[in-house]
Design a protein around this motif. Structure first.
Motif, PDB file in Angstrom:
ATOM      1  N   ASP A 143      41.915   3.297 -26.402  1.00 32.63           N
ATOM      2  CA  ASP A 143      43.346   2.871 -25.864  1.00 32.63           C
ATOM      3  C   ASP A 143      42.422   3.824 -24.502  1.00 32.63           C
ATOM      4  OD1 ASP A 143      45.291   3.365 -24.815  1.00 32.63           O
ATOM      5  OD2 ASP A 143      46.294   5.200 -26.231  1.00 32.63           O
ATOM      6  N   GLN A 144      42.025   3.259 -24.053  1.00 35.62           N
ATOM      7  CA  GLN A 144      40.697   3.846 -22.841  1.00 35.62           C
ATOM      8  C   GLN A 144      40.590   2.678 -21.402  1.00 35.62           C
ATOM      9  OE1 GLN A 144      37.904   6.470 -23.149  1.00 35.62           O
ATOM     10  NE2 GLN A 144      37.629   5.434 -25.061  1.00 35.62           N
ATOM     11  N   ALA A 148      35.401   2.732 -19.666  1.00 39.83           N
ATOM     12  CA  ALA A 148      35.311   3.820 -20.148  1.00 39.83           C
ATOM     13  C   ALA A 148      34.551   3.420 -21.993  1.00 39.83           C
ATOM     14  CB  ALA A 148      36.406   4.536 -20.022  1.00 39.83           C
TER      15      ALA A 148
END
Length: 175
Positions: A143-144, A148
Motif C-alpha cells: 500500500d505505497q 517505494a
C-alpha cells in the motif's frame, strides 16, 4: 540471485516483477505463464486450485529459477515455497507482497484481462501462510507507490547480504 515475488492474487506480482527486474537487472517471468491450461480454466470458472493442481505448476516455477531471475508466484504455503526452493537448487529468496484484503480486492476489480476473478480472493487469503522467521523471506507492504515498493525490496535484499545492483527503472507501470 533467485527471487520469488509471492502473495495472493492481485497483490502486484507482475507490476513489481517488471519494475524490480529493471532495478536489479534480472529477468522477470510471470509464474501464471507456467500454469497448465486446465488450471487456468478452473480458476476462470471461479474454482480454487487444489494442492494436486498446484504441485506440477510449482515444480515448473522452481525449475524456472535454476539460474538468476525473478518469478511471480503466489507461493501461498510453506510447503509450496520449500518445493520451489528444492526445484530451483536452493538459495531462493521469497518477497512477500503483503496487503490488506480491501487494497487487493480494489486492485483486482480495477484490472482487466486476467483469468483470476475477485471471487477467489477469500480462498487465497485462507490458504496464505505468511513466511515464518526461519524462512529466507522478506515482507513488503504494497500500500505505497510502486517505486517505494521496489526501493524497499532492494533495501531488504541488501540487508540479507545479496548483491542487488539497483539502477533507476526506466518504466513504471501502474499496479
Amino acid at each position: 540471485m533467485k527471487i520469488i515475488l509471492m502473495g495472493v492474487a492481485g497483490c502486484g506480482k507482475s507490476s513489481v516483477g517488471v519494475a524490480l527486474g529493471e532495478a536489479v537487472r534480472l529477468p522477470y517471468r510471470d509464474g501464471d505463464d507456467l500454469h497448465p491450461s486446465e488450471n487456468i480454466a478452473k480458476m476462470s470458472r471461479g474454482e480454487a486450485l487444489s494442492d494436486s493442481d498446484r504441485w506440477p505448476w510449482l515444480a515448473l516455477v522452481g525449475q524456472a529459477l535454476r539460474g538468476p531471475g525473478i518469478v511471480g508466484c503466489s507461493a501461498l504455503k510453506r510447503v509450496y515455497r520449500e518445493l520451489i526452493d528444492r526445484e530451483a537448487g536452493g538459495g531462493v529468496v521469497f518477497v512477500h507482497l503483503s496487503g490488506s484484503r480491501a487494497v487487493i480486492e480494489g486492485r483486482m476489480r480495477g484490472r482487466t484481462g486476467h483469468f483470476m476473478p475477485p471471487a477467489l480472493l477469500d480462498s487465497q487469503f485462507a490458504t496464505l501462510e505468511a513466511p515464518a522467521p526461519d524462512e529466507r523471506a522478506v515482507v513488503v507492504d504494497i500500500d505505497q507507490p510502486l517505486a517505494a515498493v521496489v526501493a524497499e525490496i532492494v533495501g531488504k535484499l541488501r540487508g540479507l547480504g545479496l548483491a542487488a545492483r539497483p539502477q533507476t527503472p526506466r518504466i513504471f507501470r501502474p499496479m
